[in-house]
Design a protein around this motif. Structure first.
Motif, mmCIF file in Angstrom:
data_model
loop_
_atom_site.group_PDB
_atom_site.id
_atom_site.type_symbol
_atom_site.label_atom_id
_atom_site.label_comp_id
_atom_site.label_asym_id
_atom_site.label_seq_id
_atom_site.Cartn_x
_atom_site.Cartn_y
_atom_site.Cartn_z
ATOM 1 N N LEU A 1 0.834 -1.217 0.000
ATOM 2 C CA LEU A 1 0.000 0.000 0.000
ATOM 3 C C LEU A 1 0.869 1.270 0.000
ATOM 4 O O LEU A 1 0.500 2.289 -0.571
ATOM 5 N N ILE A 2 2.026 1.170 0.652
ATOM 6 C CA ILE A 2 2.942 2.328 0.661
ATOM 7 C C ILE A 2 3.423 2.599 -0.756
ATOM 8 O O ILE A 2 3.392 3.740 -1.243
ATOM 9 N N ASP A 3 3.849 1.534 -1.427
ATOM 10 C CA ASP A 3 4.291 1.679 -2.818
ATOM 11 C C ASP A 3 3.205 2.304 -3.673
ATOM 12 O O ASP A 3 3.448 3.241 -4.425
ATOM 13 N N GLN A 4 1.993 1.782 -3.508
ATOM 14 C CA GLN A 4 0.882 2.207 -4.364
ATOM 15 C C GLN A 4 0.575 3.701 -4.161
ATOM 16 O O GLN A 4 0.477 4.461 -5.117
ATOM 17 N N ILE A 5 0.441 4.106 -2.887
ATOM 18 C CA ILE A 5 0.028 5.491 -2.627
ATOM 19 C C ILE A 5 1.174 6.464 -2.907
ATOM 20 O O ILE A 5 0.966 7.524 -3.492
ATOM 21 N N SER A 6 2.382 6.106 -2.503
ATOM 22 C CA SER A 6 3.472 7.061 -2.706
ATOM 23 C C SER A 6 3.725 7.232 -4.202
ATOM 24 O O SER A 6 3.965 8.332 -4.672
ATOM 25 N N ARG A 7 3.603 6.153 -4.976
ATOM 26 C CA ARG A 7 3.782 6.300 -6.428
ATOM 27 C C ARG A 7 2.628 7.095 -7.038
ATOM 28 O O ARG A 7 2.830 7.886 -7.963
ATOM 29 N N TYR A 8 1.448 6.902 -6.497
ATOM 30 C CA TYR A 8 0.279 7.643 -7.005
ATOM 31 C C TYR A 8 0.536 9.148 -6.905
ATOM 32 O O TYR A 8 0.361 9.891 -7.870
ATOM 33 N N ILE A 9 1.001 9.579 -5.748
ATOM 34 C CA ILE A 9 1.177 11.030 -5.553
ATOM 35 C C ILE A 9 2.426 11.544 -6.264
ATOM 36 O O ILE A 9 2.413 12.587 -6.906
ATOM 37 N N VAL A 10 3.503 10.770 -6.208
ATOM 38 C CA VAL A 10 4.737 11.251 -6.845
ATOM 39 C C VAL A 10 4.603 11.252 -8.370
ATOM 40 O O VAL A 10 5.032 12.186 -9.054
ATOM 41 N N ASN A 11 3.932 10.243 -8.923
ATOM 42 C CA ASN A 11 3.763 10.198 -10.380
ATOM 43 C C ASN A 11 2.835 11.280 -10.900
ATOM 44 O O ASN A 11 2.820 11.565 -12.095
ATOM 45 N N ALA A 12 2.046 11.884 -10.009
ATOM 46 C CA ALA A 12 1.156 12.968 -10.450
ATOM 47 C C ALA A 12 1.968 14.205 -10.817
ATOM 48 O O ALA A 12 1.421 15.181 -11.311
ATOM 49 N N GLY A 13 3.257 14.169 -10.578
ATOM 50 C CA GLY A 13 4.096 15.288 -11.015
ATOM 51 C C GLY A 13 4.278 16.304 -9.915
ATOM 52 O O GLY A 13 4.618 15.965 -8.796
ATOM 53 N N GLY A 14 3.983 17.538 -10.217
ATOM 54 C CA GLY A 14 4.329 18.606 -9.289
ATOM 55 C C GLY A 14 5.488 19.359 -9.916
ATOM 56 O O GLY A 14 6.207 18.813 -10.777
ATOM 57 N N LYS A 15 5.662 20.568 -9.495
ATOM 58 C CA LYS A 15 6.627 21.443 -10.176
ATOM 59 C C LYS A 15 8.075 21.209 -9.741
ATOM 60 O O LYS A 15 8.998 21.708 -10.372
ATOM 61 N N ARG A 16 8.259 20.480 -8.625
ATOM 62 C CA ARG A 16 9.618 20.169 -8.144
ATOM 63 C C ARG A 16 10.459 21.440 -7.923
ATOM 64 O O ARG A 16 11.659 21.469 -8.277
ATOM 65 N N ILE A 17 9.835 22.458 -7.351
ATOM 66 C CA ILE A 17 10.562 23.721 -7.147
ATOM 67 C C ILE A 17 11.619 23.585 -6.054
ATOM 68 O O ILE A 17 12.731 24.084 -6.182
ATOM 69 N N ARG A 18 11.239 22.906 -4.960
ATOM 70 C CA ARG A 18 12.172 22.839 -3.819
ATOM 71 C C ARG A 18 13.454 22.088 -4.179
ATOM 72 O O ARG A 18 14.552 22.571 -3.880
#
Ligand code: GRG
Length: 309
Positions: free
Chosen positions: A18-35
């Motif tokens: 479940l950790i793999d599934q959810i963390s990949r779900y949010i990280v794969n959604a992208g984001g601007k990666r500003i930090r």
């Protein structure tokens, strides 16, 4: 940034499905990666090119992602990065716990860099971020919030991680305290500008471009700068409409409030406040020699104010 993405993917792995599934779900959604960009740009501007910069860039993105997972639960948000939030997809408990996983994985990674100053910067930053969220909770539904108290919340909850990201670049490069503080000052001012724009886009923006619902702040009764400035500038009757909406956290009044906010120039004034912050950010860059990275940081400050997502 490709290298940072590779570290992110590698370090997301867990034996727990479940950790793999959810963390990949949010990280794969992208984001601007500003930090992470701030970590890389400041380390490059100061001449550091060791692999630790990729690790720390991934660390700040993990901490950012953990705060988003927690924040969407706290705010009961259902859209982020153009898709249903993790809490909407997997439930609150799973979201909070996977946020905890990302947060603690970030600490495992920063320990691997083996620098006490890095630990100090990130331990302080995450503590201040949490304080900012609690302060914001205390300010909910308060139409009498002072602008200075609003600014304190955004410096804590958002600008602190930008500040830490910029500072880490300087720490990796072995900069002295004055130079480290100048880099941190850029991050703090950029992060403040970024959140000011975030708050104005909640009124001005377009949900599909933004990837999240507009009007959420009003629904939660969050007294942000566009509303505080509109109240200062509005007529007595209009001020009452805004006060009532903040107190009740109601969204039916959104169209009327939007028109008050627009007519009083509160959105332009908020963007202008963001622009002034970025002027301060750019002034801090005078401490750095001219370079490709420094020019990118100047450009980033312009984009932070112009952005619409
Ligand atoms: C886990 C350390 C820890 C703390 C929990 C909930 C919480 C305390 C903190 C939340 C702080 C928060 C969400 C601040 C808002 C920051 C912000 C402007 C987020 C949006 O950032 P973008 O636009 O997002 O960079 P993307 O999607 O581009 O990555």
């Amino acid at each position: 940034m490709r290298q940072v993405d590779a570290v992110i993917r590698e370090r997301l792995s867990s034996r727990v499905a479940l950790i793999d599934q959810i963390s990949r779900y949010i990280v794969n959604a992208g984001g601007k990666r500003i930090r992470p960009r701030l970590v890389l740009l400041f380390s490059e501007a100061l001449g550091f090119d060791g692999p630790e910069r990729f690790e720390l860039a991934a660390v700040v993105e993990f901490i950012h992602t953990a705060t988003l997972l927690h924040d969407d639960v706290v705010d009961e948000s259902d859209m982020r990065r153009g898709r249903p939030t993790a809490n909407a997809m997997f439930g609150n408990a799973a979201s909070v716990l996977v946020g905890d996983f990302l947060y603690s994985r970030a600490f495992q990674m920063m320990v691997s860099v083996n620098r006490m100053r890095v630990l100090e910067v990130l331990a302080d930053a995450t503590n201040v971020i949490a304080e900012g969220e609690v302060l914001q909770l205390m300010n909910m539904h308060d139409p009498d919030l002072a602008v200075a108290d609003y600014l304190q919340v955004i410096r804590y909850k958002t600008a602190k991680l930008f500040e830490a990201s910029a500072r880490l670049g300087a720490v990796l490069a072995g900069a002295d305290a004055t130079l480290e503080d100048a880099c941190a000052g850029y991050g703090r001012a950029l992060g403040t500008a970024f959140q000011l724009v975030d708050d104005l886009l909640d009124y001005e923006g377009n949900s599909s471009e933004l990837g999240k619902n507009v009007g959420d702040d009003l629904r939660e009764g969050k007294p942000t700068l566009p509303l505080l400035l509109a109240m200062e500038r509005a007529s007595g009757a209009e001020r009452q409409v805004i006060r009532h909406a903040i107190e009740q956290g109601e969204v039916q009044g959104l169209p009327e409030i939007l028109s008050i906010v627009r007519r009083t120039g509160a959105l332009e004034a908020t963007r202008e406040a963001a622009r002034r912050e970025t002027e301060h950010a750019c002034a801090m860059l005078q401490a750095l020699p001219d370079s490709r990275a420094r020019r990118a940081l100047l450009e980033l400050s312009v984009l932070a104010v112009q952005r619409s997502s």
